[in-house]
Design an enzyme around this catalytic site. Structure first.
Site, PDB file in Angstrom:
ATOM      1  N   GLU A   8      -7.579  -0.442  14.357  1.00 35.18           N
ATOM      2  CA  GLU A   8      -8.157  -1.472  13.489  1.00 35.18           C
ATOM      3  C   GLU A   8      -7.180  -2.616  13.252  1.00 35.18           C
ATOM      4  OE1 GLU A   8      -9.319  -0.030   9.610  1.00 35.18           O
ATOM      5  OE2 GLU A   8      -9.481  -2.078   8.849  1.00 35.18           O
ATOM      6  N   ARG A  61      -0.189  -5.856  11.866  1.00 33.31           N
ATOM      7  CA  ARG A  61      -1.033  -5.270  12.915  1.00 33.31           C
ATOM      8  C   ARG A  61      -1.247  -6.238  14.074  1.00 33.31           C
ATOM      9  NH1 ARG A  61      -5.181  -0.855  10.362  1.00 33.31           N
ATOM     10  NH2 ARG A  61      -3.504   0.406   9.511  1.00 33.31           N
ATOM     11  N   ARG A 103       1.192   1.144  10.265  1.00 41.27           N
ATOM     12  CA  ARG A 103       0.906   1.510   8.875  1.00 41.27           C
ATOM     13  C   ARG A 103       2.184   1.395   8.074  1.00 41.27           C
ATOM     14  NH1 ARG A 103      -3.561   3.605   7.103  1.00 41.27           N
ATOM     15  NH2 ARG A 103      -4.250   4.390   9.121  1.00 41.27           N
ATOM     16  N   SER A 105     -11.090  -6.493   9.297  1.00 36.32           N
ATOM     17  CA  SER A 105     -12.245  -5.854   8.699  1.00 36.32           C
ATOM     18  C   SER A 105     -12.920  -6.881   7.806  1.00 36.32           C
ATOM     19  CB  SER A 105     -11.735  -4.679   7.871  1.00 36.32           C
ATOM     20  OG  SER A 105     -12.790  -4.129   7.139  1.00 36.32           O
ATOM     21  N   ARG A 157       0.831  -1.199   0.000  1.00 31.56           N
ATOM     22  CA  ARG A 157       0.000   0.000   0.000  1.00 31.56           C
ATOM     23  C   ARG A 157       0.868   1.252   0.000  1.00 31.56           C
ATOM     24  NH1 ARG A 157      -5.125  -2.005   3.759  1.00 31.56           N
ATOM     25  NH2 ARG A 157      -5.335  -3.963   2.637  1.00 31.56           N
TER      26      ARG A 157
END
Length: 452
Positions: free
Chosen positions: A372, A418, A298, A375, A283
């Site tokens: 988070e 994460r 991140r 998801s 990403r």
RNA sequence: GGAGGAGUGGCCGAGCGGUCGAAGGCGGCGGACUUGAAAUCCGUUGAGCCCCCCGUGGGCUCCGUGGGUUCGAAUCCCACCUCCUCCGCCA
């Protein structure tokens, strides 16, 4: 991509949906503009009308062309001189029609591209029970699982994962920056083992639930990326592109799992199809910075086990699958012993393909807040329509089969980076070591991670 | 990377520049036979889009993808993609 019939038959529903989703279709009609939703629908309708008017005219010309070609076939019976004369007339007429049709075809193609481009940006419809609004307060808290540790009672102040991990030497951001740039990292020794253990653990849970395991490509064609509803190009894209090739680095195995069956027609009996995919994820994280983006939280690359389902094209069916996905995600993080909460995400925060989305947010003591970690989204037929993934369905009539679009549900089993953040922060001890969650011990091979 | 070959409906597979949306087979569906099933036999069965006087209505498109030639292309030409075979290289 939505069914165009919604635009034609129920524009009010489309307008209301745009209003709660707050996703701009046209750059000059942002959600802040007055009456932007109504204006957006009006413009979409106009684009659609224009395309259809031109198409109609083009089809009329084609019809005439076909008639000329058909007339040519009947010429054989005529006397030679008359045949030659008729032939000449027909050829000239056909040629003229072809010229006209080609000019028109260009306009049709342009009009169609304009409509399709805009239509592809229209977000999915929304689950009626999804909470309305946007911003962090709008989400609905569904559950809280586990209890955060009382570090005060234990007599020390928890550090953030970066401090702990670097202290243990299990992550190396300096080397990552040297080799690939900022937000790249190396996982070292027990860090590497932890990463692999999380993958194995998640895969075992997925397999137990009947998911077929796939290690997927880490790259995909731009067309597939777009088919899943991601923007492969553009200034604000989250997706890396490969120079001189029509390829993108995938941001999630949702892309490679969802794209697997593009352009196919499945048998209804084969549904639901449950797939698990292991891939690297890339990403660009354009525009992201700050405390919440620190360390492994991140990054530009991480590894993820993704869950994916193709179901019958029925909202009750995909909705039930979506809740099943949520239950599996809960099982995985409950098993890891991480305290977390479950949110039903608000309409204004849903990405375009999602009909409804649940997030798991882990308690992160180093931050003193939730972040988070996984998801899961039900994208109904939004992606399937563009990717042309259908199944043969016995329709209401006797024996007739009709092709319908599948529904597609995706969810994170585990994003290792994460998960590592959550484990390191929640399992840290006063002496800087980290206890290994019990379910991971078979693969990490130890109970406690200590400095070498 | 080099040299050949091939991509046709849910699947397999035929196809002469016009009567090809496309033979045949499998599969599906309906029926006959049967106590039931299998076998056999008969029939049927592609998708997408547009229009309207919304009907057992009219039209357009689709043979890997995109261009081209032609009055007319599954069929001829070009480019690309994918797959197969052989050679080379390689973890």
């Amino acid at each position: 991509m939505l069914d165009l019939r919604i635009l034609r038959d129920d524009p009010d529903r489309l307008r209301e949906n745009l209003a709660i989703r707050k996703i701009a279709v046209f750059d000059d009609l942002p959600p802040q503009a007055p009456d932007w939703a109504a204006a957006t629908v009006a413009r979409l309708s106009e684009l659609d009308r224009r395309y259809r008017a031109l198409l109609e005219e083009e089809e009329r010309l084609r019809h005439e062309q076909n008639e000329v070609a058909a007339a040519m076939k009947g010429l054989g019976a005529l006397p030679a001189d008359e045949r030659a004369a008729r032939r000449k007339t027909l050829v000239e007429k056909g040629r003229a029609l072809r010229e006209n049709e080609r000019l028109l075809a260009e306009q049709v193609a342009k009009a169609r591209a304009a409509r399709d481009e805009a239509w592809a940006r229209v977000p999915n419809l929304t689950h009626p029970d999804a909470p309305r609004g946007d911003g962090d307060d709008a989400h609905r808290l569904l559950r809280t699982v586990g209890t955060p540790r009382d570090f005060e009672a234990e007599g020390f102040v928890p550090r953030d994962h970066l401090a702990v991990a670097e202290g243990l030497g299990i992550v190396d951001f300096e080397a990552g920056a040297r080799v690939a740039g900022q937000k790249f990292y190396y996982l070292v020794e027990d860090g590497a083992l932890l990463d692999l253990a999380l993958q194995r653990y998640a895969l075992e849970v997925a397999r137990r639930h009947g998911f077929r395991l796939h290690v997927t490509p880490d790259l995909a064609r731009a067309e597939i990326v777009a088919g899943l509803g991601f923007q492969p190009r553009g200034p604000s894209t989250q997706i890396y592109s490969v120079a001189d090739a029509d390829l993108c680095l995938i941001g999630t195995a949702e892309i490679t799992l969802g794209g697997m069956l593009a352009d196919t027609i499945l048998d209804a009996e084969d549904l639901p199809l449950l797939l698990a995919g292991l891939s690297h994820c890339f990403r660009t994280e354009a525009g992201a910075a700050g405390q919440e983006s620190k360390g492994l939280y991140r990054v530009h690359q991480f590894t993820k086990v993704e869950l994916f389902a193709f179901t019958h094209g029925d909202e009750a069916v995909s909705d039930a699958m979506h809740r099943r996905f949520l239950d599996i995600e809960i099982e995985i993080f409950e098993g890891l012993g991480i305290p977390f909460r479950v949110l039903d995400m608000a309409t204004g925060d849903l990405a375009a393909p999602a009909y409804r989305k649940y997030d798991l947010e882990a308690w992160l003591p180093g931050r003193g807040g939730y972040g988070e970690i996984t998801s899961t989204s039900n994208c109904t037929d939004y992606q399937a329509r563009r990717l042309k993934i259908r199944y043969r369905d016995a329709a209401a009539g006797k024996g007739r089969k009709k092709n319908r679009f599948v529904h597609m549900v995706n969810g994170t089993a585990v994003a290792t980076s994460r998960a590592i953040v959550a484990i390191v922060e929640n399992y840290q001890q006063a002496d800087g070591t980290v206890v290994v969650p019990e379910v991971l011990r078979p693969w990490v091979g130890k109970d406690v991670i200590a400095p070498v």
